[in-house]
Scaffold this motif. Structure first.
Motif, short mmCIF file in Angstrom:
data_model
loop_
_atom_site.label_atom_id
_atom_site.label_comp_id
_atom_site.label_asym_id
_atom_site.label_seq_id
_atom_site.Cartn_x
_atom_site.Cartn_y
_atom_site.Cartn_z
N UNK A 125 83.47 0.89 45.46
CA UNK A 125 84.78 0.31 45.22
C UNK A 125 84.78 -1.17 45.57
N UNK A 126 85.54 -1.96 44.81
CA UNK A 126 85.57 -3.39 45.10
C UNK A 126 86.61 -4.12 44.29
N UNK A 127 86.81 -5.39 44.64
CA UNK A 127 87.73 -6.27 43.93
C UNK A 127 86.94 -7.30 43.15
N UNK A 128 87.58 -7.82 42.11
CA UNK A 128 86.94 -8.87 41.32
C UNK A 128 87.95 -9.99 41.04
N UNK A 129 87.44 -11.17 40.75
CA UNK A 129 88.27 -12.32 40.41
C UNK A 129 88.04 -12.66 38.95
N UNK A 130 89.11 -12.76 38.18
CA UNK A 130 89.04 -13.15 36.78
C UNK A 130 89.46 -14.62 36.69
N UNK A 131 88.62 -15.44 36.07
CA UNK A 131 88.87 -16.88 36.00
C UNK A 131 89.00 -17.29 34.53
N UNK A 132 90.05 -18.06 34.25
CA UNK A 132 90.31 -18.51 32.88
C UNK A 132 90.17 -20.02 32.83
N UNK A 133 89.23 -20.49 32.02
CA UNK A 133 88.96 -21.92 31.88
C UNK A 133 89.30 -22.37 30.47
N UNK A 134 89.45 -23.67 30.31
CA UNK A 134 89.61 -24.21 28.96
C UNK A 134 88.71 -25.42 28.79
N UNK A 135 88.31 -25.62 27.55
CA UNK A 135 87.53 -26.79 27.15
C UNK A 135 88.32 -27.53 26.10
N UNK A 136 88.66 -28.78 26.38
CA UNK A 136 89.45 -29.59 25.45
C UNK A 136 88.52 -30.41 24.56
N UNK A 137 88.95 -30.69 23.33
CA UNK A 137 88.12 -31.53 22.44
C UNK A 137 87.97 -32.93 23.02
N UNK A 138 86.75 -33.43 23.01
CA UNK A 138 86.47 -34.74 23.60
C UNK A 138 85.86 -35.66 22.55
N UNK A 139 86.33 -36.90 22.53
CA UNK A 139 85.77 -37.93 21.66
C UNK A 139 85.17 -39.02 22.55
N UNK A 140 83.87 -39.31 22.40
CA UNK A 140 83.27 -40.38 23.21
C UNK A 140 84.06 -41.68 23.06
N UNK A 191 87.48 -36.44 29.73
CA UNK A 191 87.75 -35.01 29.84
C UNK A 191 86.54 -34.28 30.39
N UNK A 192 86.80 -33.36 31.29
CA UNK A 192 85.74 -32.48 31.78
C UNK A 192 85.43 -31.43 30.73
N UNK A 193 84.19 -30.96 30.74
CA UNK A 193 83.79 -29.96 29.74
C UNK A 193 84.47 -28.62 29.98
N UNK A 194 84.80 -28.30 31.25
CA UNK A 194 85.58 -27.11 31.56
C UNK A 194 86.56 -27.44 32.68
N UNK A 195 87.71 -26.80 32.63
CA UNK A 195 88.73 -26.96 33.67
C UNK A 195 89.33 -25.59 33.96
N UNK A 196 89.45 -25.26 35.22
CA UNK A 196 90.10 -24.01 35.59
C UNK A 196 91.58 -24.08 35.20
N UNK A 197 92.03 -23.08 34.44
CA UNK A 197 93.42 -23.04 34.02
C UNK A 197 94.25 -22.03 34.77
#
Length: 968
Positions: A415-430, A435-441
């Motif tokens: 038996x145990x617990x888990x953590x669900x993490x939802x990230x997003x990646x926004x479109x980036x133009x040099x 913008x970071x490639x991933x951000x915790x949402x």
């Protein structure tokens, strides 16, 4: 010959010369003591305890239920006992397993604890985040709580070594607040050649498992050492405090050569360089235990034994080489060369702090991720396995939200617990917005899942949260057109198996120039002054478009020269000039007749017209005294029905520098360990527990939670901040505030803002903090913004007709910081404290300074900013330059309004119905002062009377002439 001579009595002149000074001294002592008590009453009350107020309600009010907030326990001891259960629960979920080759959980039996930290652990940090651990559960007891037998021979020797080499004598890291010359940064590990022969012999006799404890402390007022050559004779050039030193490496070799199983417990509330442990096949497991407070180590043994399945996750990224981090070059001691006692720090890395840098740099090919990173952000192991499936999704409009349903199934046999993490990646133009490639949402934690069981979690991200701040173009948050990826991940680097990214398409760029849905007023450029060095060529903004060419470097040359604008901002605040500049302000009314009481204001909106009539009744001198003597209290104003409040530190539970015996609560785990739980429910439980302790001990305000970020692992105060990530920090802090609100406690979220290092935090000028507006808003203000916008509690009150009403209330307190935003003191920055905090985010309540002992923290400037209201200091220690001008009085009234609004809507008014009055009952020390004053007064009067009588008698006595008789 004989003679007899009558003794001449002392003349009046001599008599008075002796007794007048004596009587005068007694009188001066009595008068002076009472004047001093009046001046320093707040400080004395903090030391000695304050008097109480008897509440008298009207006949109608007596019929009402005025227990607006009820404690769940009858006594403070009962409340603390309940808190201890939560401490152990936090530790059990926060201790994070980051390496396990299958050895853990350990089989029942004997273990040998190695390392000084095993007998001398770090329970928390020093400074405001310290807590009472005099009766704490130690590591030995915690391990034994898992059913293990501990090798007493080795443990006793370690305990003796620690006692003989205390931190106070240089035997271990000891950070003394704001006294770097008296602090030391020794690791303090016992060298392996000091293990006695009896200890070494006991290895073979006492089982096959060693638990090696590696400990690091931290403290307010000092950062950890980035160069250990001064503190460690064996240190290699450039070696820092957060890597293993020679004694620790020798200790690990000793363990590996004598034990089949070696588990390392890291007892620290900041990240360490752990690549050597991860790579070493002789190290079987690594557990991040944090600083677990009073009884948190009780969970250690059960985790090692498998009775508790670890479910913690890292709150920072663990890189392999801290000196290669983009923050390293701009963390520490930097002084301007053209002005005395003026220091600064450049956030030249911009938004690329922590995992945002490592994940993005890997995507851009600038680093090899596997070589640079030991453990990702959000990483942690379990004794079981989990599968994931996205079972539903909602993709709202740009003014709506995205929600994802994730089914988590326990596919293992534990038996145990888990953590669900939802990230997003926004479109980036040099060349576009950084913008970071991933951000915790967002994130969520499951309940305990039995083998085979599933739970579906719904995680949501407001679409506006994915916007980036564009200070150069729109001067607003901008949601660029393009495809955004929404990803369920197990950490910042790994997409959850069985899931695929969800595409969210924005057809046209959205510039939130009219404000986002969550804003009260539109976000616009406010921090050009703080961004100045990045735009005048002195500094280079770190850019994803050219990581190699813009990598941060330490300031030198022109980078050490303060500009004319900076020098002008460092100049003393000119209250007279401000009053003249604002000469058209109308003076407020003071001392008006009225019968409104503070309880009558409860539940009313801040801008309700009734507040004007109520505030007109205030006396200016009383308000100035209240606002300038705010250390751990807000003063009583019984004439308007305001009781004295007790406001206490700190983030790890109630503590008091002033009187720890009077104001001491449960020592909770450091916020770092609470962060590792990734559990908002536990954060809220802690807030409720704080509220229960507050109600049972008579406290009202809480100088917490602390929501600054782990910009650098070397920051001495990381233990009392949750994470490097603003979303994780903001969600946990909001939950803690919500919990405290259920018991009517107002929480001073601190330190607003960018108080992310301790070096030079207080000096003659205050440390100037330079960053881009995007960095300030997206990273460092974000957790505070979340608290202001999301914290919520229910408020009950009675209207004038005695009918009970309910409404919603949010966060009502904040603490400003020591540092400057750019060159402007944070507490006196109208851009930060008013325009953003109050106008843009909609904060309603009062802001207190951090301890206001320093000259650059001007009271008049704080009030003029219409942001910081209350001074965390004692009466008489700060000078108010202007209380006469209409401008100053208007600012003072505004500050008073904020303080009184907060107190009216807190547990301070428990027991009061509309129309209630207060009668003061003095504290015991006040009674003694009165008695002593009366006695001294009687002595003075008696002395004067006696002197008068004596002088008159002496003056009227006949002159005595000596007779002389001779005989032979």
């Amino acid at each position: 010959m004989s003679s007899a001579t009558a003794k001449r009595p002392m003349s009046n002149k001599k008599f008075l010369a002796v007794w007048i000074p004596i009587v005068a001294v007694v009188a001066i002592v009595a008068i002076g003591a009472n004047i001093a008590i009046g001046m320093f009453r707040g400080a004395i009350e903090s030391y000695m305890g304050a008097g109480t107020y008897d509440i008298s309600n009207t006949a109608e009010g007596s019929e009402l239920d005025t227990e607006y907030y009820g404690a769940d326990y009858e006594t403070v001891d009962d409340a603390k006992a309940a808190s201890s259960t939560i401490v152990e629960e936090i530790a059990g979920e926060g201790m994070t397993l980051v390496k396990n080759n299958g050895t853990l959980p350990l089989a029942a039996g004997a273990v040998t604890l190695l390392g000084r930290g095993a007998a001398d652990p770090v329970y928390g940090g020093s400074g405001s985040g310290t807590a009472d651990t005099r009766t704490a559960v130690n590591i030995r007891a915690g391990v034994e709580n898992g059913g293990f037998t501990v090798n007493g021979t080795v443990y006793d020797q370690l305990a003796e070594f620690a006692q003989a080499n205390p931190a106070a004598d240089g035997g271990r890291t000891n950070i003394i607040m704001d006294k770097p010359d008296e602090s030391n940064y020794n690791i303090g590990e016992m060298p392996v050649d000091q293990y006695s022969q009896d200890s070494v012999n006991s290895f073979a006799e006492f089982g096959d498992a060693a638990v090696v404890v590696i400990a690091r402390g931290g403290g307010e007022g000092g950062d950890l050492a980035t160069n250990m050559e001064q503190w460690d004779a064996n240190a290699e050039p450039g070696q820092h405090q957060l890597e293993l030193n020679k004694d620790e490496k020798d200790l690990l070799e000793l363990a590996k050569s004598n034990f089949e199983n070696v588990v390392v417990v890291v007892n620290a509330s900041t990240s360490l360089e752990l690549g050597a442990l991860q790579d070493d096949e002789g190290i079987d497991g690594v557990l991040l235990a944090g600083s677990p407070g009073a009884v948190g180590f009780s969970a250690l043994g059960p985790i090692l034994a498998g009775e508790i399945n670890p479910s913690g996750r890292t709150v920072d990224i663990f890189s392999r080489d801290f000196t290669a981090d983009p923050t390293f070059a701009n963390f520490g001691d930097y002084a301007y060369s053209n002005v005395d006692d003026a220091y600064f720090v450049d956030y030249e890395e911009g938004i690329y702090v922590g995992y945002r840098y490592y994940e993005t740099a890997a995507v851009e090919g600038f680093i090899d991720y596997d070589e640079a990173v030991v453990y990702p952000f959000g990483y942690g192991l379990s004794y079981t396995e989990f599968d994931y499936a996205i079972t539903g999704q909602t993709l709202g409009a740009t003014d709506g939200e995205i929600s994802v349903d994730v089914a988590v199934t326990n596919t293992g046999d534990t038996a145990g617990k888990d953590v669900v993490q939802l990230y997003y990646t926004a479109p980036y133009t040099p060349g576009g917005i950084e913008k970071s490639s991933v951000v915790l949402g967002s994130f969520a934690k499951t309940d305990v899942l039995e083998p085979g069981a599933s739970e579906t979690m719904t995680l949501s991200i407001p679409v506006e949260q994915m916007a980036s701040y564009d200070s150069e173009g729109a001067g607003a948050y901008v949601l660029d057109a393009g495809t955004y990826e929404i990803k369920v991940q197990t950490d910042s680097h790994t997409v959850a198996p069985g899931t695929s990214p969800i595409a969210y398409t924005v057809a046209e760029t959205v510039a939130y120039t009219d404000g986002r849905a969550s804003d009260e007023t539109p976000a616009t450029n406010q921090f050009a002054d703080a961004t100045a060095p990045f735009t005048d060529g002195t500094l280079t903004e770190f850019s994803r478009a050219d990581f190699a060419g813009t990598f941060p470097s330490a300031p030198e040359g022109d980078g050490l020269i303060a500009s004319e604008e900076t020098l002008a901002a460092f100049a003393p605040y000119d209250a007279a000039a401000a009053a003249e500049e604002n000469g058209d302000v109308e003076a407020p009314t003071w001392g008006a007749d009225g019968d409104l009481s503070l309880i009558d204001m409860r539940g009313l909106a801040w801008d309700d017209p009734a507040w004007d009539a109520f505030l007109d009744q205030l006396e200016l001198t009383d308000i100035v005294d209240m606002l300038t003597s705010g250390a751990y209290n807000t003063a009583a104003l019984p004439e308007i029905g305001k009781i004295r409040t007790n406001d206490l530190d700190g983030p790890a539970g109630f503590s008091s520098f002033i009187n720890p015996d009077l104001w001491t609560g449960t020592a909770f785990p450091a916020e770092y360990l609470l962060g590792q739980t990734w559990n908002v429910d536990l954060a809220e439980k802690m807030g409720v527990a704080i509220g229960n302790e507050a109600l049972t001990m008579g406290a009202n305000g809480w100088y917490a939670p602390a929501a600054n970020l782990h910009r650098s692992p070397f920051a001495g105060r990381n233990f009392e901040y949750y994470s490097e990530d603003p979303t994780l920090s903001g969600m946990l802090a909001t939950a803690a505030v919500d919990g405290a609100l259920t018991k009517g406690v107002y929480s001073f979220t601190k330190h607003f803002a960018m108080n992310d290092q301790e070096t030079n935090r207080v000096n003659g000028m205050g440390i100037a903090t330079w960053a881009t507006e995007q960095t300030i808003r997206e990273i460092y203000l974000k957790p505070f913004e979340m608290i202001v916008k999301d914290a919520s509690g229910e408020l009950s009150w009675y209207d004038a007709d005695g009918r009970k009403q309910t409404t919603e209330i949010g966060a009502t307190a904040m603490m400003s910081s020591f540092n400057r935003i750019g060159a402007t003191w944070a507490g006196g920055s109208s851009a930060l404290m008013h325009d953003v905090l109050r106008e843009e985010w909609g904060f309603t309540g009062f802001v207190i300074t951090d301890f206001n002992l320093y000259p650059y923290m001007y009271v008049d400037e704080a009030w003029a900013a219409r942001g910081t209201d209350h001074m965390l200091t004692f009466s008489g220690t700060k000078t108010v330059e202007d209380t006469e001008s209409a401008f100053a009085q208007s600012n003072i009234r505004y500050a008073a309004h904020n303080v009184l609004y907060t107190v009216a809507n807190s547990n301070a008014v428990n027991g009061m119905a509309p129309g209630a009055t207060l009668a003061y009952q003095p504290a015991a020390w006040e009674i003694w002062v009165s008695v002593v004053t009366i006695v001294l007064g009687i002595l003075v009067i008696a002395g004067i009377v006696w002197m008068v009588i004596r002088v008159r008698r002496h003056r009227n006595r006949p002159v005595m002439i000596a007779d002389e008789t001779a005989s032979a």
